[in-house]
Enzyme design. Sequence first.
Site, short mmCIF file in Angstrom:
data_model
loop_
_atom_site.label_atom_id
_atom_site.label_comp_id
_atom_site.label_asym_id
_atom_site.label_seq_id
_atom_site.Cartn_x
_atom_site.Cartn_y
_atom_site.Cartn_z
N LYS A 116 19.79 0.44 47.37
CA LYS A 116 20.49 0.07 46.13
C LYS A 116 20.50 -1.43 45.92
CE LYS A 116 22.37 4.29 44.93
NZ LYS A 116 23.31 5.17 44.30
N LYS A 198 13.47 10.93 46.28
CA LYS A 198 14.43 12.01 45.98
C LYS A 198 14.75 12.05 44.49
CE LYS A 198 19.13 10.26 46.17
NZ LYS A 198 20.51 10.46 46.49
N LYS A 201 19.92 10.92 39.96
CA LYS A 201 20.43 10.91 38.59
C LYS A 201 20.23 9.55 37.94
CE LYS A 201 24.95 12.02 39.97
NZ LYS A 201 25.93 11.38 40.88
#
Length: 331
Positions: A116, A198, A201
Amino acid sequence: MSEENKKIVFSGIQPTGGFTLGNYLGAIRNWGPLQNEYDCIYSIVDLHSLTVRQDPATLRRQIRESAAMLLACGVDPEKSILFIQGDVHQHAELSWILSCYTQFGELSRMTQFKDKSKKHPENVNGGLFTYPVLMAADILLYQTDLVPIGADQKQHLELSRDIAIRFNGIYGDVFTIPEGYFPKVAARIMSLQDPTAKMSKSDANENAKIMLTDDGDAIIRKFKRAVTDSGSEVRAADDKPGVTNLMSIYSAVTGKSFEEIEREFEGKGYGEFKIAVGESVRDTLMPIQEKYRTYLADKDQLNAVLKSGAEHASYIATKTLRKVRRKIGLD
Ligand code: ATP
Ligand code: LTN
């Protein structure tokens, strides 16, 4: 929740931008069935979502939508506690205390933090770094035995366990040591556009993810466009990550084994297989969407569920926090 000595289950999900098929198959889908065997506590972790900049009005809306979607996916407030993390202030308080029992080195090794920070280099904030400590507080406040999560959260759960073991080592048995609960199939659903990443969202590419609110046509279209591999055989293999991912999805929604799927599509190409996967997902999601709309429309009912959930959660959390405060000398 029962008064008997059932094991305690806790899980959380961030209210950021709607849920994907990955969230559903890897985590939320298991939340309903667990209610029959365990005392379950489910939380919409709004404080965690602040680690990425959110628009206030959108966040407010998404918190409600997340609650309605969890109900639609089978969370039953008669059996479980459903609440918003930020409504129970004990989470933030325990998180601070636990952060003083967590090493900088441990947090630096978290792959989610590394990923992130790379993704949002302009906002590598302290919350992103201490995110796993707040998750540990979520879990440990409720003396949780089992944590149903997707495979990507395994490292965070391990850290929660390490923190609890360390704390208990100093002060005696304060926290239950939690175990992960991972689905046998579909613990890690991959992006439809890049089967090595992966399904997330927060992926900007709409074709990479199936949202639980996507309409039937969009679902079929996205599966038709899904990236597959060379060759044309429907077979699971390491060098066929695209097809293997579609097989995992199909297996998760139909309950068929990989062998059955291989037999079903023997001699048929990828095209036919992709449509079958799309249709099975569409048929799974349509009834959920109908319930979702009903729950979302009844604002008063939704507020009542969340208010009572927060009260109940707060009651349990207070007991643990009192114990912690006494042990460390704050009380
Ligand atoms: P983000 O895109 O912001 O990283 P996310 O899609 O990973 O979000 P979370 O709220 O972090 O969503 O995760 C909620 C739950 O869904 C967790 O238990 C997580 O393990 C699970 N999960 C998320 N993505 C997948 C996936 N692709 N496959 C299986 N499980 C998943
Ligand atoms: N980090 C988790 C969300 C989460 C969670 C939790 C999951 C926050 N607190 C406690 C299980 C238990 C994620 O899914 N990204």
